[in-house]
Enzyme design. Structure first.
Site, mmCIF file in Angstrom:
data_model
loop_
_atom_site.group_PDB
_atom_site.id
_atom_site.type_symbol
_atom_site.label_atom_id
_atom_site.label_comp_id
_atom_site.label_asym_id
_atom_site.label_seq_id
_atom_site.Cartn_x
_atom_site.Cartn_y
_atom_site.Cartn_z
ATOM 1 N N ASP B 313 -16.102 26.149 -31.462
ATOM 2 C CA ASP B 313 -15.661 26.384 -30.373
ATOM 3 C C ASP B 313 -14.923 25.460 -30.717
ATOM 4 O OD1 ASP B 313 -17.455 27.474 -29.063
ATOM 5 O OD2 ASP B 313 -18.486 25.710 -28.955
ATOM 6 N N SER B 384 -13.709 23.007 -4.980
ATOM 7 C CA SER B 384 -14.560 24.191 -4.164
ATOM 8 C C SER B 384 -14.620 24.865 -5.577
ATOM 9 C CB SER B 384 -14.814 24.594 -3.685
ATOM 10 O OG SER B 384 -13.633 25.126 -3.232
ATOM 11 N N SER B 390 -8.002 22.969 -5.196
ATOM 12 C CA SER B 390 -7.847 21.704 -3.778
ATOM 13 C C SER B 390 -6.047 21.034 -3.428
ATOM 14 C CB SER B 390 -8.474 20.370 -5.535
ATOM 15 O OG SER B 390 -7.329 20.331 -6.353
#
Lengths: 594, 688
Positions: B313, B384, B390
């Site tokens: 990964d 959020s 943000s």
């Protein structure tokens, strides 16, 4: 070693290596059903299959393949046995040769089916022309074909992946005989006739010699065994004659396949030392070439069929190097004089001429002996029994290597590939991977088959020799006293179990005891290896093929060649060193003690 | 798990090992190792011959037979000792694991939420599907999955990592392990295993049964060793008739003695590797434990040595988990410093590493000091999932940062628009393999902050090393092709899979496998499970989900994705140690022949003295020296068997040449020297 010897060895290697490539490539084509020969003979081939009810495209599992091979060879044994037992009532028997004894017929039947061609009999005084041609010569073809198709099946095991089958035994046997063995033998036989080999159905000819020949005639006891005095030396009586009987027969046609198929069973007892079998130095050279031709070429067939020619060359390189060393050793020691004879004022610079044909001399005989014993051929052009201890050690040691250096047609390469798998297994572990060879992982089942194939022969040799030295029948056949007697017995069983067939002579082996014991050695030495090899082929064919990476052990470089040689020599040495120490090694140390 | 590594010959381990060596003289135990069983039978036979000699009917002097018999017993005991020592080390590990299984009590809930009624039950009575409530300072009673609550958990008992980890319901951090301890807050855990099947149980079983299950390669090697033993048995047995025949024809000497033949047999059969074989296997598993990797079988460890392709990964393995700001790219007509200032303001309350890195960069580039949050009277807008941005509202200014499309929506809602130039920058940044973060003030788009994936230090060298080992590395990432290609090039991986979906991963593994390659991968998420199950070697992170752990065949307790490389090395080491000792063992035989053959037959053929190239003092001392060497070499090689032959990523050909030289040639030469020295000692002491 003389200049002649060096030149001979060099020329031999150059011509051999030039020939193996085209022949190997041709055989790969034939066995894969490609190329001009198969196109040319395809019709005739199909006709044969139709006549015998064989479905050409039906492939066999390894077990079916092995059963077919076994069935084919059992039939061969029965045919040869029957021909010998019935020859007195059959045609082409001008000398009215009587039926051969059951034990000798059995031994010869097994011997020719297993490509050993151990001969307890002498051809010119035992076999009718029909037996020679229809029995022995035919088996020369079939036993050679058997060896080749088994190695082809093993090669398919490497070349195929996730496959259930390894080919069709009947088709393979037909193709190799039809397109390879028959055409080459045909041309080869005509060449031999041109050199002076005979080919006729005449009765034997009696001629009066110019010189009077004086000789010692060994006396046989009432049991047919040679008589011995209290010291164990054979009893002889002086005799002289001016009459010679010249045996005749269809020699050239049998001689060709005898060499090409590494069979080695001579038409005459003197084998390739006989002028009708091997008339000239040129025919001698070609005979030597023809022994190694197919075993060498098969290496390249292997390379081509697995799709990586370098693999084939690596195996061939290992074989060639070992051959060169052994040839040098034999020729070197034969060029030394016998110190015992030198004491009587005989010039040692002539080398050891005892038991050699003056037509060929020391170098040609030394080289021939090396080739014929490495290649499980067993034809001889000189008496190995009369070699110097170390010269005689070479043929013995060559056979003990397991007949894998060139070896018999097919059997040499499958034996060598089995050693390669073993070498790869041990060395592969040392690089930290599950060992693999030609893209196939070597796992427990494969190692089981490899172990059986490698174990069978030494166990047969050692056990049969032990039985022989423990039994009165075994010791009775020994003509020479001391350690040489042991060497003779050891040589006989080594030759039989390794399917070589050459004899050290000196051992009276045409007795029920030796006929049965050597037959056991020959049969199990042959099929005790073939069956596990085919099982290995089946297992390999079923595996996935792994792509090579930088982490894969390369099996085509010099390092692998050294590793392979090391494995073959070490296994041979570990198996036979104690036995050798009590035979040839003692003889050598005794002879050169002072 | 305890990380105290015991010294190789720590008395704590040696004493029980010595006792065990004698316990293992049980024929049933010996039979498991056919090669050593032959030595065992040989020891009994020579002892019997010694008794016979004491009775005055000996084939050789009683002292000589006794000496041979004793050293044959030592050979068996030394092999037993090697195995017992290796097992002792594993047992110590298992014992420390078992201490985790102390009696714990669980608060079993009657309903599926924290407020439900609970009763106290012993942990051993919990069944799959039961719900338990665990409070701070309580031990988690069984393996399970968090279904409610968040808690910090001390997993140091399992991982050795002292920093607590967060476990919460949902997502990839929901799995908890029995025996670990909740440090703060509380969680509701659904038990996922029955008693005796817990993770710790599996680990203990694995460690303790390591000696019982032979790996495929070990079986193949055993077959070879047995085959060699059979052939040497035939070689030595047939020597008796040969010798009798030779005595007959030479009319000199006496046949070889049974004692000599047994000595020869034991020297020839591959006792060195056979005696150490199981120790190597046990030690290999032990090493995995020390690396904090739990394998479900020895087979998996062995397979690790064969891996051709490594799927890794990107995030967390190749790159640091966090991106870092690497540049401010202002829109047309905006000064870079203004962009930096706005970005810094927007990140003031952003505690994520990305936010931190923006602050650091602004300070470095423009010396913008951190402003005091209180004095600004700012209102912070936290990130959020809905808005995906943000920022901060300060002095009536709305400063926002976020993904390009989120900011675009934000400014368009306010009546502004996204300039084309910024879109161009965004694309450029993505092409470089970085993540663009767009900053706006009110309706105005100020520019882009480039967040760069930071490739881990030293990872490139690691991949080069793997390449030399013959292993291809493939980076797996959800990024688009452009981004992926840029990072792949920087990290030096061989290939990459971009926009990876679970299906794409699975397809990639299958494709490589069909081409005959062995694939290893690491994974932690539930969506990794199918790929983990398909891979040949699958290492699940201990922090991963239960599904991932069950699909894999190893679990990395440290949850360190680069651990895969160590796993591969351990697998290789195990095979290498076996191969090297086998080669050594077989090569030894040459010298032993030179010692014993002349000695055995010299009475019949005095000429054989010429083969005594070591000039050993007497036939008796020659035979004895070979037997003693054969026994002692097992003791000498115990450290090598336990530590393993060192693996160096050199490529197969070089490695083979090196090991052939050390263990092949070394195995050929060493016994000549060893036997000679022992012979000198024996002759010096005057024993024979």
């Amino acid at each position: 070693m003389s200049n002649h010897a060096w030149l001979l060895l060099g020329l031999y290697l150059v011509i051999l290596l030039a020939l193996v490539r085209p022949v190997g490539s041709y055989m790969a084509d034939v066995m894969e059903g490609r190329g001009f020969a198969v196109r040319l003979g395809g019709r005739f081939e199909s006709l044969l299959y139709r006549l015998s009810g064989i479905r050409q495209d039906e492939e066999m599992s390894w077990l079916k393949y092995a059963l077919a091979i076994l069935f084919f060879n059992v039939l061969g044994v029965i045919a040869v046995y029957a021909l010998q037992r019935l020859q007195i009532w059959l045609p082409l028997n001008p000398q009215a040769m009587a039926a051969v004894t059951p034990d000798s017929s059995f031994n010869t039947g097994i011997s020719f089916a297993t490509n050993t061609n151990w001969q307890g009999y002498s051809g010119e005084s035992t076999m009718s022309y029909l037996t020679q041609m229809l029995g022995l010569a035919v088996q020369n073809f079939f036993s050679a074909a058997t060896g080749i198709v088994v190695v082809i099946a093993l090669i398919r095991g490497f070349a195929r992946h996730t496959a259930k089958t390894i080919g069709n035994a009947w088709v393979d046997l037909t193709r190799i005989t039809l397109y390879v063995l028959l055409p080459i033998s045909f041309v080869y036989a005509i060449f031999l006739v041109s050199q002076g080999a005979i080919q006729n159905f005449d009765a034997y000819k009696d001629v009066t010699t110019i010189e009077v020949t004086k000789y010692d005639n060994p006396k046989n006891g009432p049991d047919g065994q040679p008589l011995k005095d209290e010291k164990g030396n054979p009893v002889t009586e002086p005799a002289e004659t001016q009459m010679q009987t010249l045996p005749m027969g269809p020699v050239a046609s049998q001689e060709a396949i005898k060499m090409l198929g590494t069979n080695g069973g001579g038409f005459f007892n003197a084998n390739s030392a006989h002028p009708y079998e091997n008339p000239t130095p040129l025919s001698n050279f070609v005979q030597m070439l023809s022994i190694f031709l197919i075993p060498g070429a098969l290496c390249l067939t292997f390379g081509k069929m697995v799709g990586d020619r370098r693999q084939g060359w690596a195996v061939l390189a290992a074989m060639t190097l070992m051959f060169a060393v052994m040839a040098f050793t034999a020729m070197h020691y034969e060029a030394q004089g016998n110190p015992v004879l030198s004491q009587f004022g005989i010039d040692p610079s002539a080398g050891n001429m005892e038991g050699k044909e003056t037509r060929f001399g020391i170098a040609d005989s030394g080289l021939f002996a090396t080739i014929t014993t490495l290649a499980s051929c067993g034809a001889v052009n000189g008496m190995h029994d009369s070699f110097m201890p170390m010269g005689g050690f070479v043929p013995l040691w060559n056979m003990m290597l397991g007949e894998v250096v060139f070896g018999g047609v097919g059997s040499g390469l499958y034996g060598m590939l089995v050693f390669a798998v073993m070498a790869v297994f041990i060395a592969g572990l040392m690089i930290g991977r599950t060992p693999e060879y030609i893209g196939k992982k070597i796992e427990a089942y494969d190692m089981k088959m490899v172990s059986i194939a490698i174990l069978v022969t030494p166990i047969l040799v050692l056990a049969l020799t032990a039985v022989a030295v423990m039994s009165a029948d075994g010791i009775a056949g020994v003509a020479n006293p001391g350690a040489h007697g042991f060497s003779e017995i050891l040589y006989a069983f080594t030759s039989a179990a390794n399917n070589n067939g050459s004899a050290f002579a000196g051992l009276s082996a045409n007795t029920p005891f030796y006929n049965v014991m050597t037959a056991i050695g020959m049969w199990f030495g042959r099929f005790g290896v073939i069956v596990p090899v085919l099982a290995l082929a089946g297992a390999l064919a079923a595996k996935k093929r792994i792509t090579a990476s930088a982490g894969t052990m390369p099996t085509h470089g010099p390092l692998f060649v050294v590793l392979l040689i090391g494995t073959v020599v070490l296994v041979g040495a570990l198996n036979y060193v104690p036995a050798l120490a009590l035979g040839p090694v003692i003889e050598h140390l005794t002879l050169f003690a002072h | 798990m305890s990380h105290k590594t015991l010294a190789m010959f720590d008395p704590v381990l040696v004493k029980p090992a010595i006792v065990d060596s004698f316990k293992k003289l049980n024929p049933v135990v010996q039979w498991r190792n056919p090669v050593m069983f032959v030595v065992f039978v040989g020891s009994i036979l020579t002892t019997a011959l010694w008794v016979q000699a004491l009775a005055g009917q000996g084939e050789a002097p009683a002292g000589f037979i006794l000496a041979v018999a004793l050293w044959l017993w030592f050979t068996v005991l030394f092999a037993n000792f090697a195995e017992a020592l290796a097992e002792g080390r594993s047992k110590a590990q298992a014992a420390s694991l078992r201490s985790l299984k102390k009696e714990t009590w669980a608060k079993k809930l009657k309903g599926p939420h924290a407020t439900a009624e609970w009763i106290t039950v012993p942990a051993t009575e919990l069944r799959k599907g039961d719900l338990v409530l665990v409070h701070a300072n309580e031990t988690i009673p069984a393996d399970g999955e968090v279904i409610e609550g968040v808690a910090s958990v001390d997993e140091s008992a399992i991982t050795g990592e002292s920093a607590p980890v967060i476990r919460e319901s949902g997502g990839d951090f929901s799995a908890v392990t029995g025996g670990t301890r909740v440090l703060s807050d509380w969680i509701v855990v659904r038990v996922t295993v029955n008693p005796g099947e817990t993770f710790v149980d599996r680990m203990i079983a694995m460690v303790e049964s390591a000696k019982r299950q032979k790996t495929p390669n070990e079986i193949a090697l055993t077959i070879l060793l047995v085959a060699l033993t059979i052939v040497f048995l035939v070689v030595t047995v047939t020597l008796l008739p040969y010798s009798m025949f030779s005595v007959d024809v030479a009319k000199a000497g006496t046949p070889v003695t049974i004692t000599t033949l047994i000595a020869l047999l034991v020297c020839l059969i591959p006792t060195t590797i056979a005696g150490l074989l199981s120790a190597i296997g046990v030690a290999g598993m032990s090493r995995m434990m020390q690396a904090n990797v739990i394998a479900t079988s020895g087979r998996a460890v062995e397979a690790a040595g064969d891996v051709d392709v490594l799927l890794l990964d990107k995030t967390g393995t190749i790159t640091l988990g966090n991106r870092q700001a690497s540049g401010f790219l202002p829109a047309d007509g905006v000064r870079e410093a203004d962009l930096a200032s706005a970005a810094q303001l927007a990140s003031l309350a952003d505690e994520t590493p990305e936010g931190r890195s923006i602050m650091v960069l602004a300070k470095q580039k423009f010396n913008l000091r951190e402003r005091d949050i209180q004095s600004l009277e700012a209102q912070f807008i936290h990130f959020s999932a809905q808005t995906r941005m943000s920022g901060v509202d300060v002095h009536g200014k709305q400063i926002r940062k976020g993904a390009a499309d989120a900011i675009r929506k934000h400014v368009e809602d306010l009546g502004g628009s996204m300039p084309m130039s910024v879109l161009g920058i965004v694309e450029d940044v993505a092409r470089r393999g970085s993540t663009p973060l767009v900053v706006s003030e009110g309706t105005k788009v100020l520019g882009v902050v480039e967040l760069k994936d930071i490739v881990k230090g030293g990872i490139k060298e690691r991949f080069a090393e793997l390449r030399r080992m013959g292993i291809r590395t493939i980076m797996i990432t959800g990024d688009n092709r452009l981004t992926a290609a840029a990072i792949a090039a920087e990290a030096g991986v061989d290939d990459f899979l971009a926009e990876a979906t679970p299906e794409a991963k699975l397809a990639l593994i299958r494709q490589h496998q069909s081409e005959g390659r062995l694939v290893a991968m690491t994974g932690d998420g539930t969506n990794d499970a199918p790929a983990l199950a398909q891979a040949d070697v699958a290492v699940a992170m201990n922090t991963g989900t239960q599904a991932a752990k069950e699909a894999g065949n190893m679990v990395d307790l440290d949850s360190n994705p680069t651990k895969l490389i160590e796993v591969v090395e351990t697998g290789k080491q195990m095979l290498m140690t076996r191969g090297s000792l086998t080669t050594f063992s077989i090569a030894n035989d040459v010298a032993k022949y030179f010692a014993i053959i002349p000695a055995a037959f010299v009475t019949t053929y005095p000429q054989l003295e010429a083969l005594n190239i070591m000039h050993l003092a007497s036939p008796a001392s020659a035979i004895l020296s070979a037997v003693i060497f054969n026994a002692l070499i097992i003791m000498f090689l115990i450290p090598l068997a336990l530590k393993g032959v060192r693996y160096r990523p050199l490529g197969a050909a070089v490695l083979l040449r090196k090991n052939l030289l050390v263990y092949g040639l070394g195995g050929l030469v060493a016994p000549f020297i060893g036997i000679k020295i022992i012979d000198l000692l024996i002759a010096g002491v005057g024993l024979a």
